[in-house]
Design a protein around this motif. Structure first.
Motif, short mmCIF file in Angstrom:
data_model
loop_
_atom_site.label_atom_id
_atom_site.label_comp_id
_atom_site.label_asym_id
_atom_site.label_seq_id
_atom_site.Cartn_x
_atom_site.Cartn_y
_atom_site.Cartn_z
N GLU A 428 39.85 33.25 6.14
CA GLU A 428 39.00 34.11 6.95
C GLU A 428 38.52 33.33 8.16
O GLU A 428 37.94 32.25 8.02
N LEU A 429 38.77 33.89 9.32
CA LEU A 429 38.40 33.23 10.57
C LEU A 429 37.50 34.15 11.38
O LEU A 429 37.87 35.28 11.71
N PHE A 432 34.72 35.71 16.85
CA PHE A 432 33.43 35.67 17.52
C PHE A 432 32.50 36.59 16.74
O PHE A 432 32.90 37.20 15.74
N LYS A 433 31.26 36.68 17.13
CA LYS A 433 30.28 37.41 16.36
C LYS A 433 30.74 38.84 16.08
O LYS A 433 31.02 39.61 16.99
N GLY A 434 30.82 39.15 14.80
CA GLY A 434 31.17 40.50 14.38
C GLY A 434 32.65 40.73 14.18
O GLY A 434 33.04 41.75 13.59
N LEU A 435 33.51 39.83 14.63
CA LEU A 435 34.96 40.03 14.50
C LEU A 435 35.55 38.98 13.57
O LEU A 435 35.43 37.77 13.82
N THR A 436 36.18 39.43 12.48
CA THR A 436 36.74 38.53 11.47
C THR A 436 38.20 38.87 11.21
O THR A 436 38.56 40.05 11.03
N PHE A 437 39.01 37.85 11.21
CA PHE A 437 40.42 38.00 10.87
C PHE A 437 40.64 37.42 9.47
O PHE A 437 40.18 36.32 9.17
#
Length: 1010
Positions: A428-429, A432-437
């Motif tokens: 999990e990366l 930026f704030k609020g966005l997760t891959f």
């Protein structure tokens, strides 16, 4: 005198000082509600780490004696958030408890993520792993029985066998009707490999809206399973184990030897022959159930170690299950191991993995053994005086029951081994704030083996074998799943938004190799090799299947002021199973909306509702749990298909099955409307759901005439539409009485009605259900307007008493004591004076209309009590055992007591000729109520006081005694009304023929935490 007075004053002073010292510090105060300042009567004030406490009075006031200023007081009340306060120098402590919003903020697992319970617009039920692990269930799915509204579970008493589960009725009729299990991101059809103690939670997605994110595999519901993870802190060691035994409940009482001999002679007389046995000379004879069945031992052990730091956590668990079957020589052993790690590589990156291994080995029960126990003649001894086996042939009973079940058990030698390795790794990366891959790769490797050996033996005239045989069957599966998701979460003002997009790729391959040989000698289990058999007898066959999938999906969740909720998703699935005909892709949309009424401004002043929410959803789902290449014409070859041309033998071939031009996706369309409410400071909660679940273009396999020449005798294709429509409720109450007693009571139920809406063949019905029926009869029919797999047969209108009654009837060939069938219809649709297939009617429904459960827990001081009840009503069972007859099989004591054996003796039960004439045909006589009510689980536990366990250098120790399925109430005349569908097919559901029955389990266990 003065000296005496002084001494008395001194003693009084010392006594008072001692008393004051023993009483410690007196603390008083008042407990109120943080929202409106009202008094909270009945709130608990407890000294932490002890069982000492007091309740508040009607004004919320309390007084308690504490040992010292370091004492910590715990203030709690159902529906409120607990508070802990150190006494210190205070003698007056006033506390305002805030309302507990935990129920609303509780996180539930949904497809590819989590949501607050408040935000869920579909029907999702969550069961904590602790509730499942608390029961002695060998399969985690069994632990759900009676706990989730709308979920029907049929268990088997066979060790190691998975239960059958139906979520809101039957979702598909061909292929696998089981739900999709997603365990830590990896997809499964069965979770028998999983140790219940490793489960953190199980979330059941019940409506199409919540299921559609899994489009291609969601037709039968989805069960999301999250396993336990380690937590930062000191290592914690847990041991959970129990030992116990299992016994058959409600065992069928069969006719004894004298009673059996009487009925055999009656049957012989009906057929115009003389007596076969000397009735009255055999006594009780052999109780075959008592001979072969046993009290079976069971024990289960699980050890886990977990812990970690801020940078990494771990959880390691080992499990061992040893379960004997109630049938002699039948047993099952399972070993499990699981390792989980999470690593915080740096602030924005987290990686981890879960790996599980499972190995099981079973000595299987002899096939058809329960049929034999039902049919074996009680006049036959187990052993003769010389030690040889009792031989039915010496009693001239014919071939129908020419077997000694003890011989069957002693010479049956089959072992099944199963190995499964499964793992999932993720990363999990935070971009930026609020966005997760998130990316994950998972898979499973399964390798099974069933080894069956038949030795050379000679036990009775019919039970003998002159040529030994050895067979190995080795199924294996290779599966991987690769998924990537991008999740964006944003809150701006009164708005909350979560958006998800994802991609998935899967490959599922299975392959089965079967090899056998004759004349294999036996010296030991380790020396059974095919190479030792005759060279010209060795044979190998194989079969395989491959399915590949490509998927793209997305979902949007929106909330405004926690009042207005919106959920929408879309999944596109491409499957190789439907590649031909341009039908490879299926599209599965869904939408859901919710309104949290209790958060509206006009609700702020009221105190009746703590929560009030209505929701509605709609969605489409698919089914790919069918064999590949359904539209591909295949052929079979073999020696039996050879042909001679020009004096030489040539290999022949035959068409396997008739194939429709194109087989398309089987789709489900579902609508759900729900209401959620909480009252009385969340003591009382209520959840209601109404749903319509429709399956379109359902795939069926329909029997066809064998004269067509196909190998399978069936045609497979999109044949029908059907629906399940129902209502569910879940009501729970939790409260506390006094200072030490807390309790909860939950009641859930589901009403479901299944109906066929359309059949491709029009008026032609789909027939099935021949298992356990004689003469090639079929017991079920699927037709428009009726439930799937409805029992179908003749209506019994009594018993013929005399020959004169027969002459005046529509059954001129009947005999006194035979069934009198109702003349309902002829070729013109009206009674025609004859009994034929046209007189058959729907005579029962194997699909339950009402399932329910009652779950309670009670905690008093260090004692805890769990009582769970579960039941089913509005369901029928076809008792095929009663009519499955070819000659002189045994009868039940009930049949003996109620049979017709002369004019006027019975007008409900036939004569001993129940398997002859037309009496064996499917009829209302064999259809019985399958409704039941049982005490599913009863458990009493005791947790040692904290002071005691501290001296033992442990954190917690609990002892308990448990009884499962101990009390069962039903009218069905078989071993158990919980009858599984044969071959897991809905068109063969509810037929009791050679069913391995459930048993009651009694065990004692211990939970220890170090």
């Amino acid at each position: 005198m003065k000296t005496t007075v002084r001494l008395l004053y001194m003693l009084v002073f010392l006594f008072a000082a001692a008393s004051s010292y023993g009483q410690g510090i007196s603390v008083n105060g008042k407990v109120t509600s943080g929202s409106d300042g009202s008094a909270l009567p009945g709130a608990s004030v407890l000294i932490k780490g002890t069982t000492t406490g007091v309740p508040t009075d009607a004004e919320g006031a309390f007084t308690i004696q504490v040992p010292s200023s370091e004492s910590v007081l715990v203030f709690s009340m159902i529906g409120m958030t607990p508070q802990e306060i150190t006494v210190g120098s205070q003698t007056t402590i006033n506390v305002a408890l805030a309302e507990d919003a935990k129920a609303l903020n509780e996180v539930v697992v949904v497809g590819y993520g989590t949501q607050r319970k408040l935000d869920v617009t579909g029907s999702v039920a969550q069961i904590k792993g602790a509730e499942i692990a608390a029961q002695p269930s060998m399969n985690a799915v069994s632990g759900l029985q009676g706990k989730v509204a709308g979920v029907q579970i049929n268990n088997s008493g066979k060790p190691g066998e998975a239960p059958q589960i139906r979520i809101r009725g039957v979702g598909t009729a061909y292929g696998s009707p089981n739900p999709l299990y997603v365990v830590d991101g990896v997809w499964f059809d069965d979770i028998s490999f999983l140790n219940s103690a490793d489960i953190e939670s199980m979330n059941i997605l019940k409506d199409a809206s919540s299921q559609s994110i899994y489009g291609v595999r969601a037709a039968n519901g989805v069960v999301l399973i999250t396993t336990k993870k380690g937590k930062s802190g000191k290592s914690v060691i847990d041991y959970n184990g129990f030992v116990g035994f299992q016994q058959v409940t409600n065992q069928i009482k069969m006719a004894n030897a004298n009673e059996y001999a009487t009925m055999v002679n009656e049957l012989s007389a009906i057929n115009g022959k003389g007596n076969i046995l000397n009735a009255g000379s055999y006594g009780e004879g052999t109780d075959w159930y008592g001979q072969i069945l046993r009290t079976a031992q069971i024990n289960n052990h699980q050890l886990s170690i977990s812990g970690g730091t801020d940078k990494s956590t771990y959880n390691l668990s080992l499990g061992f299950l040893n379960q004997d079957g109630i049938v002699q020589k039948n047993d099952f052993k399972r070993y499990t191991a699981r390792l989980q790690n999470d690593f915080q590589v740096f602030k924005a990156l987290k990686v981890g993995y879960t790996a599980t291994g499972s190995y099981s080995k079973s000595r299987d029960e002899a096939g058809g053994i329960f049929r034999q126990l039902y049919a074996a003649g009680p006049v036959v001894p187990v052993y003769n005086a010389d030690g040889s086996y009792g031989d039915p042939n010496t009693f001239n009973l014919g071939d129908a029951n020419n077997f000694n079940p003890q011989v069957t058990i002693d010479y049956y030698n089959q072992i099944t081994k199963r190995t499964l390795l499964t793992a999932n790794a993720y990363a999990e990366l935070s971009l930026f704030k609020g966005l997760t891959f998130r990316t994950s790769l998972g898979g499973r490797y399964a390798q099974d083996e069933t080894r069956s050996y038949v030795p050379v033996y000679e036990a009775t005239l019919k039970q003998r074998n002159n040529i030994s045989s050895l067979q190995f069957t080795r199924p294996q599966t290779r599966y991987w799943i690769f998924e990537n998701t991008l999740t964006y979460t944003k809150e701006f003002g009164d708005h909350s938004l979560t958006a998800l997009v994802g991609q998935s790729a899967q490959r599922d391959q299975s392959y089965t190799l079967t090899a056998n040989a004759l004349n294999v000698p036996y010296s030991s289990e380790g020396d059974l090799y095919l190479a030792l058999g005759s060279a010209n007898s060795r044979n190998v066959t194989d079969v395989g299947d491959l399915g590949t999938y490509a998927s793209y999906f997305g979902r949007v969740n929106y909330s405004f002021q926690d009042r207005y909720l919106l959920n929408a998703s879309l999944r596109a699935d491409g499957s190789s199973k439907f590649y031909e005909g341009g039908n490879a892709w299926g599209y599965f949309p869904s939408v859901g909306a919710g309104w949290v009424i209790s958060n509206e401004s006009f609700m702020k002043g009221q105190s009746f509702f703590d929560n009030l929410k209505i929701r509605g959803s709609w969605g489409k789902i698919g089914n790919a749990s069918v064999p590949s290449n359904l539209s591909t014409l295949t052929v079979a070859t073999g020696g039996g298909l050879g042909a001679i041309f020009g004096g030489q033998l040539n290999t022949g071939a035959s068409i396997n099955t008739i194939i429709p031009p194109t087989t398309v996706w089987e789709r489900g369309v579902g609508t759900d409307i729900g209401l959620e409410a909480a009252f009385l400071k969340n003591r009382l909660t209520l959840e209601l759901d109404y749903y319509i679940k429709k399956t379109e273009q359902a795939i069926f396999d329909i029997p066809v005439l064998t004269s067509i020449g196909t190998q399978s005798g069936r045609i497979v294709g999109n044949q029908a539409d059907f629906e399940n429509k129902g209502f569910e409720f879940n009501v729970a109450w939790r409260d506390e009485i006094g200072e030490n007693l807390t309790y909860s009571i939950g009641v859930n139920g589901g009403i479901n009605n299944n109906k066929v809406l359309a059949v491709t063949s029009g008026a032609n019905s789909i027939y099935d259900g021949g298992v356990g029926l004689t003469g090639g009869a079929l017991a079920t029919r699927t037709r428009v307007g009726d439930p799937i797999g409805s029992f179908y047969g003749l209506v019994v209108d009594g018993i013929f008493q005399t020959q004169d009654e027969i002459k005046a009837s529509a059954q001129p060939t009947a005999k006194p004591g035979d069934f009198r069938y109702r003349d309902i219809s002829g070729t013109n649709g009206t009674p025609d004076g004859t009994i034929s297939g046209l007189d058959r009617q729907v005579i029962g429904n194997p699909n339950p209309k009402f399932t329910y459960g009652i779950n309670t827990s009670w905690n008093y001081s260090n004692f805890d009590l769990m009582l769970d009840f579960q039941g089913v009503s509005g369901v029928d069972i076809y008792n095929a055992n009663m009519g499955w007859r070819y000659g002189n099989e045994n009868f039940t004591k009930d049949f003996y007591d109620n049979r017709w054996h002369g004019e006027g003796t019975s007008n409900t039960y036939p004569s001993a000729n129940i398997g002859g004439g037309s009496n064996y045909l499917a009829s209302t006589f064999f259809v019985q109520s399958g409704s039941y009510f049982r005490v599913r689980n009863a458990q009493l536990g005791y947790t040692l006081p904290q002071a005691v366990v501290e001296k033992l250098k442990i954190k917690r120790l609990r002892l308990y005694a448990n009884a499962q399925n101990a009390l069962n109430f039903f009218k069905y005349k078989g071993l158990s009304p919980e009858v599984r569908a044969n071959e897991n097919k809905p068109t063969q559901a509810g037929i009791d023929a050679n069913v391995y029955p459930l048993s009651a389990t009694y065990n004692f266990g211990i939970n220890v935490t170090f």
